[in-house]
Motif scaffolding. Structure first.
Motif, PDB file in Angstrom:
ATOM      1  N   GLU A 266       5.765  23.537 100.440  1.00  0.00           N
ATOM      2  CA  GLU A 266       4.513  23.469 101.196  1.00  0.00           C
ATOM      3  C   GLU A 266       3.891  22.082 101.120  1.00  0.00           C
ATOM      4  O   GLU A 266       3.401  21.549 102.116  1.00  0.00           O
ATOM      5  N   ASP A 267       3.899  21.490  99.926  1.00  0.00           N
ATOM      6  CA  ASP A 267       3.345  20.153  99.768  1.00  0.00           C
ATOM      7  C   ASP A 267       4.094  19.159 100.645  1.00  0.00           C
ATOM      8  O   ASP A 267       3.480  18.325 101.316  1.00  0.00           O
ATOM      9  N   MET A 268       5.413  19.228 100.620  1.00  0.00           N
ATOM     10  CA  MET A 268       6.227  18.295 101.386  1.00  0.00           C
ATOM     11  C   MET A 268       6.060  18.517 102.885  1.00  0.00           C
ATOM     12  O   MET A 268       6.050  17.567 103.670  1.00  0.00           O
ATOM     13  N   GLU A 269       5.927  19.774 103.293  1.00  0.00           N
ATOM     14  CA  GLU A 269       5.778  20.072 104.711  1.00  0.00           C
ATOM     15  C   GLU A 269       4.465  19.494 105.242  1.00  0.00           C
ATOM     16  O   GLU A 269       4.420  18.930 106.339  1.00  0.00           O
ATOM     17  N   ARG A 270       3.387  19.623 104.467  1.00  0.00           N
ATOM     18  CA  ARG A 270       2.121  19.049 104.899  1.00  0.00           C
ATOM     19  C   ARG A 270       2.217  17.529 104.983  1.00  0.00           C
ATOM     20  O   ARG A 270       1.680  16.912 105.905  1.00  0.00           O
ATOM     21  N   GLU A 271       2.921  16.941 104.027  1.00  0.00           N
ATOM     22  CA  GLU A 271       3.090  15.488 104.054  1.00  0.00           C
ATOM     23  C   GLU A 271       3.957  15.067 105.234  1.00  0.00           C
ATOM     24  O   GLU A 271       3.720  14.022 105.848  1.00  0.00           O
ATOM     25  N   ARG A 272       4.957  15.880 105.569  1.00  0.00           N
ATOM     26  CA  ARG A 272       5.816  15.568 106.718  1.00  0.00           C
ATOM     27  C   ARG A 272       5.008  15.602 108.016  1.00  0.00           C
ATOM     28  O   ARG A 272       5.142  14.716 108.870  1.00  0.00           O
ATOM     29  N   ILE A 273       4.158  16.624 108.160  1.00  0.00           N
ATOM     30  CA  ILE A 273       3.323  16.731 109.356  1.00  0.00           C
ATOM     31  C   ILE A 273       2.384  15.534 109.450  1.00  0.00           C
ATOM     32  O   ILE A 273       2.167  14.961 110.521  1.00  0.00           O
ATOM     33  N   ASN A 274       1.842  15.148 108.321  1.00  0.00           N
ATOM     34  CA  ASN A 274       0.922  14.006 108.291  1.00  0.00           C
ATOM     35  C   ASN A 274       1.622  12.703 108.668  1.00  0.00           C
ATOM     36  O   ASN A 274       0.991  11.776 109.193  1.00  0.00           O
ATOM     37  N   ALA A 275       2.950  12.617 108.393  1.00  0.00           N
ATOM     38  CA  ALA A 275       3.704  11.379 108.632  1.00  0.00           C
ATOM     39  C   ALA A 275       4.455  11.387 109.955  1.00  0.00           C
ATOM     40  O   ALA A 275       5.192  10.446 110.240  1.00  0.00           O
ATOM     41  N   LEU A 276       4.291  12.443 110.782  1.00  0.00           N
ATOM     42  CA  LEU A 276       5.016  12.528 112.043  1.00  0.00           C
ATOM     43  C   LEU A 276       4.701  11.323 112.930  1.00  0.00           C
ATOM     44  O   LEU A 276       3.539  10.970 113.142  1.00  0.00           O
TER      45      LEU A 276
ATOM     46  N   GLU B 195      -8.819  10.174  89.145  1.00  0.00           N
ATOM     47  CA  GLU B 195      -7.801  10.907  88.390  1.00  0.00           C
ATOM     48  C   GLU B 195      -6.817  11.525  89.389  1.00  0.00           C
ATOM     49  O   GLU B 195      -7.212  12.113  90.387  1.00  0.00           O
ATOM     50  N   THR B 196      -5.520  11.384  89.117  1.00  0.00           N
ATOM     51  CA  THR B 196      -4.486  11.876  90.031  1.00  0.00           C
ATOM     52  C   THR B 196      -3.709  13.058  89.464  1.00  0.00           C
ATOM     53  O   THR B 196      -2.792  13.561  90.112  1.00  0.00           O
ATOM     54  N   LYS B 197      -4.072  13.498  88.270  1.00  0.00           N
ATOM     55  CA  LYS B 197      -3.346  14.589  87.618  1.00  0.00           C
ATOM     56  C   LYS B 197      -3.376  15.859  88.459  1.00  0.00           C
ATOM     57  O   LYS B 197      -4.431  16.288  88.931  1.00  0.00           O
ATOM     58  N   ASN B 198      -2.205  16.467  88.634  1.00  0.00           N
ATOM     59  CA  ASN B 198      -2.068  17.779  89.276  1.00  0.00           C
ATOM     60  C   ASN B 198      -2.618  17.810  90.695  1.00  0.00           C
ATOM     61  O   ASN B 198      -3.156  18.817  91.152  1.00  0.00           O
ATOM     62  N   LYS B 199      -2.496  16.700  91.415  1.00  0.00           N
ATOM     63  CA  LYS B 199      -2.906  16.643  92.824  1.00  0.00           C
ATOM     64  C   LYS B 199      -1.713  16.220  93.669  1.00  0.00           C
ATOM     65  O   LYS B 199      -0.853  15.451  93.218  1.00  0.00           O
ATOM     66  N   THR B 200      -1.648  16.709  94.894  1.00  0.00           N
ATOM     67  CA  THR B 200      -0.594  16.279  95.801  1.00  0.00           C
ATOM     68  C   THR B 200      -0.884  14.858  96.253  1.00  0.00           C
ATOM     69  O   THR B 200      -2.006  14.350  96.120  1.00  0.00           O
ATOM     70  N   PHE B 201       0.142  14.216  96.834  1.00  0.00           N
ATOM     71  CA  PHE B 201      -0.047  12.862  97.326  1.00  0.00           C
ATOM     72  C   PHE B 201      -1.101  12.819  98.428  1.00  0.00           C
ATOM     73  O   PHE B 201      -1.880  11.863  98.526  1.00  0.00           O
ATOM     74  N   LEU B 202      -1.150  13.852  99.265  1.00  0.00           N
ATOM     75  CA  LEU B 202      -2.149  13.901 100.327  1.00  0.00           C
ATOM     76  C   LEU B 202      -3.549  14.107  99.765  1.00  0.00           C
ATOM     77  O   LEU B 202      -4.519  13.538 100.273  1.00  0.00           O
ATOM     78  N   GLU B 203      -3.689  14.916  98.730  1.00  0.00           N
ATOM     79  CA  GLU B 203      -4.992  15.120  98.108  1.00  0.00           C
ATOM     80  C   GLU B 203      -5.534  13.804  97.559  1.00  0.00           C
ATOM     81  O   GLU B 203      -6.711  13.484  97.717  1.00  0.00           O
ATOM     82  N   ILE B 204      -4.658  13.049  96.891  1.00  0.00           N
ATOM     83  CA  ILE B 204      -5.076  11.765  96.329  1.00  0.00           C
ATOM     84  C   ILE B 204      -5.499  10.817  97.440  1.00  0.00           C
ATOM     85  O   ILE B 204      -6.538  10.146  97.349  1.00  0.00           O
ATOM     86  N   GLN B 205      -4.709  10.779  98.506  1.00  0.00           N
ATOM     87  CA  GLN B 205      -5.036   9.912  99.637  1.00  0.00           C
ATOM     88  C   GLN B 205      -6.378  10.295 100.255  1.00  0.00           C
ATOM     89  O   GLN B 205      -7.222   9.439 100.541  1.00  0.00           O
ATOM     90  N   MET B 206      -6.600  11.604 100.416  1.00  0.00           N
ATOM     91  CA  MET B 206      -7.842  12.067 101.023  1.00  0.00           C
ATOM     92  C   MET B 206      -9.040  11.809 100.126  1.00  0.00           C
ATOM     93  O   MET B 206     -10.138  11.504 100.602  1.00  0.00           O
ATOM     94  N   GLU B 207      -8.872  11.908  98.815  1.00  0.00           N
ATOM     95  CA  GLU B 207      -9.980  11.636  97.903  1.00  0.00           C
ATOM     96  C   GLU B 207     -10.399  10.173  97.979  1.00  0.00           C
ATOM     97  O   GLU B 207     -11.588   9.853  98.008  1.00  0.00           O
TER      98      GLU B 207
END
Length: 517
Positions: A259-269, A473-485
């Motif tokens: 799910e994490d990767m799929e959301r990142e894939r959609i974001n990178a389309l 803090e980036t612990k236990n967050k997806t790459f997209l969550e970190i980017q959005m924060e």
């Protein structure tokens, strides 16, 4: 609320479900741990190993250069020329590392993360062959070429391995898995120190064999790494190969969340992998890029090189016999290796910010202590022992913070399309800083002596303050969550200056719900 914000809100229930599943997974699976070992043995292990292994045969290689010069020109080599040639042999490693770092991200995009690591072993094997043949061929020039190739190998490894480990690991273990980078660097340094002892390959007749040993980890990686799949994120997002991603990668790395990767894939389309110069022109990545550049500079300029420079003097002043000092130096390598392992255990519980801010803060304290103890070294017989404690304490603090967390943040602060370019920039800055400190450091020591630690004190203090104020803090967050924060912080600052608007307020609300989940 805009359509874009409505689409973001649809992810909130999904994130709650994913995190509930992650709470039930307490330990990484065996495939993940073995993949870390397979990537590390021919990756960052080579970087640490080739930094330390060159120290043991210094006198023997210089004797070989002098002997070769005498046979060629029928005269002894001058002291200045010998020093110059030895300096080139040592420092050309950093030039190779800079080139390796500058091409590592490109290789990771073209051949994949695993493919780039496997291809990288070509440089190690060729370097080992050339350095092994230098003595029988009577050509010290082969040592220069060999060290240059080991530098390229190390530069690519330091760039690609953290990327691979960060992408195969699920977010709840990403810090622990990525610590494999630091563990194998320190393990390489420690192994090089041990192998260089007289009881093993530290004798004069063995130095060509000693400098050829980088072929061993290269061969091990060629044999082991092909059994592990490519990075799932690379297959899904870069190659758009959903079948291979599901069949190979996700079956082996069962904890990785699709799910994490799929959301990142959609974001990178529709977005192609970014070039390094494109990162400098993207305002949304300015803080991340500034952070990576600063941390990679500070990793080399924080005083750790000064510690190793002064270590022999401190050990001698403490009464350790000259022939026993190499064993005390091995102790510093073991100390750094131990702290890397400790950091790997603590990083998911304490977080990245606590470790790296704490590490730089403690290093600031030890810089003060070492300045004082080295200044009053001869006033009392017990002061040298305080200096010894300061040396080991500084190394412990470095390993717990800057030594381990820097590479992890480079992985986590960027998404798939910008990450390879970020590693090219960060790696290049790191190697340039390594080269700079190698050139400038002797002059700093000669002019400031023990007060050089006051310079490093200022650097450590400034970096700790910057991280405290800027880096989330980036612990236990997806790459997209970190980017959005990070982007939400930028939006909030923009709203304060512009007065704000409904769209940005609604986005902030979605972000609030997103992170509460």
């Amino acid at each position: 609320m805009t359509k874009e914000n409505e689409s973001l809100s649809e992810y909130v229930p999904l994130i709650r479900e994913v995190r509930e599943t992650e709470r039930r997974v307490r330990y990484p699976n065996t495939s993940l741990l073995l993949a870390v070992c397979a990537a590390g043995i021919g990756g960052t292990f080579q970087y640490g190993y080739n930094i330390s292994v060159i120290n043991a045969p210094t006198k023997y290689v210089q004797n070989f250069i002098n002997q070769t010069w005498l046979e060629r020109y029928e005269m002894d080599i001058s002291e200045q020329m010998l020093t110059l040639l030895w300096s080139i042999i040592v420092s050309v490693f950093t030039l190779g590392g800079l080139i390796g770092a500058s091409i590592g991200g490109t290789l990771a995009i073209k051949f994949g993360r695993k493919g780039a690591l496997l291809l990288n072993n070509t440089f190690a094997l060729l370097a080992a062959l050339l350095m092994g043949l230098s003595y029988p061929a009577g050509l010290y020039e082969l040592l220069i070429v060999g060290r240059f190739l080991t530098g390229i190998n190390a530069g690519i490894g330091v760039c690609v391995q953290p990327m691979y480990l960060g992408e195969i690991a699920p977010r709840m273990f990403r810090g622990t898995m990525a610590m494999g980078t630091s563990i194998f660097i320190t393990g390489g340094i420690f192994t090089g120190q041990v192998i260089g002892l007289n009881e093993l390959l530290g004798k004069e007749e063995y130095w060509p064999i000693l400098l050829s040993t980088p072929c061993i980890p290269a061969v091990l990686q060629i044999l082991i790494l092909p059994w592990f799949p490519e990075s799932p994120r690379y297959l899904l997002i870069d190659k758009m190969n959903d079948t291979e991603c599901r069949k190979g990668a996700l079956e082996s790395f069962a904890d990785t969340r699709l799910e994490d990767m799929e959301r990142e894939r959609i974001n990178a389309l529709g977005i192609k992998p970014m070039k390094p110069w494109e990162l400098f022109g993207d305002p949304s990545l300015s803080w991340q890029l500034t952070t990576v550049i600063l941390l990679n500079c500070a990793q080399q300029l924080n005083g750790i090189n000064a510690i190793y420079f002064y270590a022999d003097y401190v050990f001698a002043q403490a009464g350790i016999p000259a022939n026993k000092i190499p064993y005390a130096t091995v102790g510093t390598g073991a100390c750094e290796c131990l702290t890397a392992l400790t950091c790997g255990i603590l990083i998911e519980s304490l977080g990245r910010r606590v470790l790296i801010i704490g590490g730089y803060s403690l290093m600031t304290l030890w810089c003060i202590c070492l300045t004082l103890t080295l200044t009053f070294q001869e006033t009392s017989p017990w002061v040298p022992y305080l200096s010894m404690i300061g040396v080991f304490a500084f190394i412990l603090s470095f390993g717990l913070g800057p030594g381990g967390v820097t590479n992890i943040l480079t992985t986590e602060l960027f998404t798939q399309t910008s990450r390879p370019a970020a590693y090219i920039i960060g790696g290049s800055i790191n190697w340039l800083s390594f080269f700079f400190i190698g050139i400038v450091f002797p002059f700093i020591v000669n002019s400031l002596q023990q007060y050089c630690f006051l310079v490093f004190l200022a650097i450590c203090c400034l970096v700790a303050g910057y991280i405290f104020i800027i880096v989330p803090e980036t612990k236990n967050k997806t790459f997209l969550e970190i980017q959005m924060e990070i982007q939400s912080r930028t939006l909030r600052k923009h709203n304060k200056s512009e007065g704000g608007n409904d769209t940005n307020l609604s986005l902030t609300l979605i972000m609030y719900l997103y992170f509460l989940s």
